[in-house]
Design a protein around this motif. Structure first.
Motif, PDB file in Angstrom:
ATOM      1  N   LEU A 131      12.073 -10.487  11.531  1.00 18.89           N
ATOM      2  CA  LEU A 131      10.726 -10.898  11.923  1.00 18.89           C
ATOM      3  C   LEU A 131       9.795  -9.712  12.142  1.00 18.89           C
ATOM      4  N   PHE A 132      10.311  -8.628  12.720  1.00 18.62           N
ATOM      5  CA  PHE A 132       9.438  -7.520  13.110  1.00 18.62           C
ATOM      6  C   PHE A 132       9.752  -6.210  12.407  1.00 18.62           C
ATOM      7  N   GLY A 133      10.776  -6.157  11.570  1.00 17.77           N
ATOM      8  CA  GLY A 133      11.062  -4.971  10.792  1.00 17.77           C
ATOM      9  C   GLY A 133      11.631  -3.823  11.601  1.00 17.77           C
ATOM     10  N   THR A 134      12.003  -2.761  10.894  1.00 21.84           N
ATOM     11  CA  THR A 134      12.518  -1.546  11.536  1.00 21.84           C
ATOM     12  C   THR A 134      12.023  -0.355  10.732  1.00 21.84           C
ATOM     13  N   VAL A 135      10.785   0.011  10.948  1.00 17.01           N
ATOM     14  CA  VAL A 135      10.191   1.094  10.167  1.00 17.01           C
ATOM     15  C   VAL A 135      10.915   2.409  10.396  1.00 17.01           C
ATOM     16  N   LEU A 136      11.523   2.582  11.568  1.00 19.95           N
ATOM     17  CA  LEU A 136      12.246   3.819  11.858  1.00 19.95           C
ATOM     18  C   LEU A 136      13.606   3.870  11.173  1.00 19.95           C
ATOM     19  N   ALA A 137      14.013   2.772  10.543  1.00 18.61           N
ATOM     20  CA  ALA A 137      15.309   2.735   9.862  1.00 18.61           C
ATOM     21  C   ALA A 137      15.158   2.650   8.342  1.00 18.61           C
ATOM     22  N   LEU A 138      13.992   2.991   7.821  1.00 19.89           N
ATOM     23  CA  LEU A 138      13.801   2.957   6.377  1.00 19.89           C
ATOM     24  C   LEU A 138      14.745   3.942   5.697  1.00 19.89           C
ATOM     25  N   ASP A 139      15.437   3.467   4.654  1.00 19.41           N
ATOM     26  CA  ASP A 139      16.328   4.363   3.909  1.00 19.41           C
ATOM     27  C   ASP A 139      15.711   4.682   2.545  1.00 19.41           C
ATOM     28  N   ASN A 140      16.438   5.405   1.734  1.00 17.06           N
ATOM     29  CA  ASN A 140      15.901   5.826   0.439  1.00 17.06           C
ATOM     30  C   ASN A 140      15.620   4.647  -0.485  1.00 17.06           C
ATOM     31  N   ASP A 141      16.457   3.609  -0.420  1.00 17.87           N
ATOM     32  CA  ASP A 141      16.228   2.430  -1.261  1.00 17.87           C
ATOM     33  C   ASP A 141      14.919   1.746  -0.878  1.00 17.87           C
ATOM     34  N   ALA A 142      14.668   1.611   0.425  1.00 23.00           N
ATOM     35  CA  ALA A 142      13.434   0.975   0.885  1.00 23.00           C
ATOM     36  C   ALA A 142      12.217   1.801   0.487  1.00 23.00           C
ATOM     37  N   LEU A 143      12.316   3.116   0.620  1.00 27.55           N
ATOM     38  CA  LEU A 143      11.200   3.988   0.231  1.00 27.55           C
ATOM     39  C   LEU A 143      10.936   3.907  -1.268  1.00 27.55           C
ATOM     40  N   THR A 144      12.007   3.802  -2.057  1.00 24.98           N
ATOM     41  CA  THR A 144      11.841   3.661  -3.509  1.00 24.98           C
ATOM     42  C   THR A 144      11.118   2.369  -3.842  1.00 24.98           C
ATOM     43  N   LEU A 145      11.497   1.274  -3.180  1.00 21.77           N
ATOM     44  CA  LEU A 145      10.831  -0.010  -3.398  1.00 21.77           C
ATOM     45  C   LEU A 145       9.353   0.079  -3.026  1.00 21.77           C
ATOM     46  N   ILE A 146       9.059   0.632  -1.855  1.00 21.90           N
ATOM     47  CA  ILE A 146       7.664   0.740  -1.403  1.00 21.90           C
ATOM     48  C   ILE A 146       6.864   1.619  -2.359  1.00 21.90           C
ATOM     49  N   GLY A 147       7.472   2.719  -2.819  1.00 23.32           N
ATOM     50  CA  GLY A 147       6.792   3.587  -3.763  1.00 23.32           C
ATOM     51  C   GLY A 147       6.494   2.891  -5.081  1.00 23.32           C
ATOM     52  N   LEU A 148       7.431   2.092  -5.564  1.00 24.94           N
ATOM     53  CA  LEU A 148       7.229   1.343  -6.803  1.00 24.94           C
ATOM     54  C   LEU A 148       6.102   0.324  -6.651  1.00 24.94           C
ATOM     55  N   VAL A 149       6.098  -0.390  -5.532  1.00 22.12           N
ATOM     56  CA  VAL A 149       5.035  -1.365  -5.277  1.00 22.12           C
ATOM     57  C   VAL A 149       3.680  -0.669  -5.177  1.00 22.12           C
ATOM     58  N   THR A 150       3.643   0.487  -4.533  1.00 22.08           N
ATOM     59  CA  THR A 150       2.388   1.239  -4.413  1.00 22.08           C
ATOM     60  C   THR A 150       1.866   1.639  -5.790  1.00 22.08           C
ATOM     61  N   ALA A 151       2.752   2.136  -6.648  1.00 19.99           N
ATOM     62  CA  ALA A 151       2.336   2.549  -7.994  1.00 19.99           C
ATOM     63  C   ALA A 151       1.808   1.362  -8.800  1.00 19.99           C
ATOM     64  N   ILE A 152       2.510   0.224  -8.728  1.00 21.55           N
ATOM     65  CA  ILE A 152       2.072  -0.980  -9.463  1.00 21.55           C
ATOM     66  C   ILE A 152       0.724  -1.455  -8.939  1.00 21.55           C
ATOM     67  N   THR A 153       0.572  -1.481  -7.617  1.00 23.05           N
ATOM     68  CA  THR A 153      -0.653  -1.997  -7.019  1.00 23.05           C
ATOM     69  C   THR A 153      -1.856  -1.148  -7.374  1.00 23.05           C
ATOM     70  N   ILE A 154      -1.748   0.169  -7.205  1.00 27.28           N
ATOM     71  CA  ILE A 154      -2.878   1.048  -7.492  1.00 27.28           C
ATOM     72  C   ILE A 154      -3.243   0.988  -8.974  1.00 27.28           C
ATOM     73  N   SER A 155      -2.244   0.955  -9.845  1.00 30.47           N
ATOM     74  CA  SER A 155      -2.518   0.856 -11.284  1.00 30.47           C
ATOM     75  C   SER A 155      -3.253  -0.442 -11.612  1.00 30.47           C
ATOM     76  N   ALA A 156      -2.786  -1.556 -11.047  1.00 28.59           N
ATOM     77  CA  ALA A 156      -3.414  -2.850 -11.319  1.00 28.59           C
ATOM     78  C   ALA A 156      -4.835  -2.911 -10.760  1.00 28.59           C
ATOM     79  N   LEU A 157      -5.036  -2.391  -9.559  1.00 25.25           N
ATOM     80  CA  LEU A 157      -6.373  -2.420  -8.955  1.00 25.25           C
ATOM     81  C   LEU A 157      -7.357  -1.575  -9.763  1.00 25.25           C
ATOM     82  N   LEU A 158      -6.910  -0.434 -10.243  1.00 24.23           N
ATOM     83  CA  LEU A 158      -7.801   0.408 -11.045  1.00 24.23           C
ATOM     84  C   LEU A 158      -8.100  -0.252 -12.393  1.00 24.23           C
TER      85      LEU A 158
END
Length: 291
Positions: A131-158
């Motif tokens: 429900l509330f997440g654990t931002v302090l426990a982000l691992d490399n897999d989670a960071l990779t997912l977030i980075g991929l979503v960021t790249a897709i989002t910025i590309s699509a918005l532009l």
């Protein structure tokens, strides 16, 4: 100078978990805040909140089958978000009920189902994590997912920037002069869903929409141009993330809520002190009438 370093810099220099949390939060800021601006301009802010709750059953299904594994929970949340969006849209088009009402019904049911599913296998700690997440426990897999979503989002918005802005201002006009009207609407809903799924990794289903909506709402008081609003929303979201993580570290507060509270403080400040806020738009008129 030492005190400044100990308070603001040392936590991010000395601890790897703080560095990962900061990186994840900053990437979410770059990705989710501009999406929040378009949600706000479309008057769909509550839709974003509803979609954040809608991903819970899918994430819970992944949790039931595989535990707290990022890939199954992410895929489950993505599928659930898409199904709820399509279901609410179908109900609004096939019945007399409007989309906001059908979305509210779907997200309330989804939230209840998700909580029950997590409770069937997990403990209260697992439920709080979902429900509330654990931002302090982000691992490399989670960071990779977030980075991929960021790249897709910025590309699509532009790429679809003009069409998205046109649809915010006059969707009927866009559909009359271009074939991009309907596709852009569904592409945008897809961006909302994937950003909520990415935010779920850090902030949980209940708070993931916070970094999307609060900075965007705050930026609206400072700017009128869409591009400027997006940049300001990113800046406010990034500062809120830094402030929230530092507040969490020094005051021993839950990290996700601390980030959203920081964004809430930025929103409240903007409501009062921004050029388009209460003080600048109301007080001069009051003073003029009094005189």
């Amino acid at each position: 100078m030492t005190g400044f370093h100990d308070i603001l810099i040392a936590p991010f220099v000395e601890f790897a978990f703080m560095q990962r949390a900061l990186l994840g939060a900053l990437m979410l800021s770059v990705s989710a805040a501009p999406v929040g601006v378009f949600l706000m301009l479309r008057r769909m802010s509550l839709t974003g909140d509803a979609m954040a709750h809608a991903i819970l059953p899918g994430a819970a299904a992944g949790f039931l089958l595989y535990g707290l594994e990022i890939v199954p929970m992410t895929l489950g949340g993505l599928i659930a978000g898409v199904l709820v969006a399509l279901g609410a849209g179908a109900v609004s088009r096939l019945t007399i009920q409007k989309e906001d009402a059908s979305m509210a019904a779907f997200y309330l049911i989804s939230l209840a189902v998700g909580v029950v599913m997590v409770s069937l296998r997990g403990s209260n700690i697992d439920l709080m994590h979902v429900l509330f997440g654990t931002v302090l426990a982000l691992d490399n897999d989670a960071l990779t997912l977030i980075g991929l979503v960021t790249a897709i989002t910025i590309s699509a918005l532009l790429f679809f920037r003009r069409a998205l802005i046109a649809e915010c201002l006059d969707p009927l006009f866009l559909r009359s002069v271009s074939k991009l009207g309907s596709p852009v609407h569904f592409i945008f809903l897809g961006l909302v869903v994937i950003n909520l799924v990415a935010g779920f990794q850090a902030l949980g289903t209940l708070l993931s929409v916070g970094l999307m909506i609060l900075p965007a709402a705050a930026a609206r008081f400072w700017a009128q141009r869409v591009e400027t609003m997006c940049l300001l929303a990113i800046g406010i979201s990034a500062l809120s993330s830094i402030a929230g993580l530092l507040l969490s570290y020094h005051a021993a507060l839950p990290s996700g809520p601390a980030i959203i509270l920081s964004a809430g403080f930025a929103y409240a400040t903007s409501v009062i002190a921004a050029p388009r806020g209460v003080l600048m738009t109301r007080l001069p008129k009051t003073a003029h009438r009094t005189a």
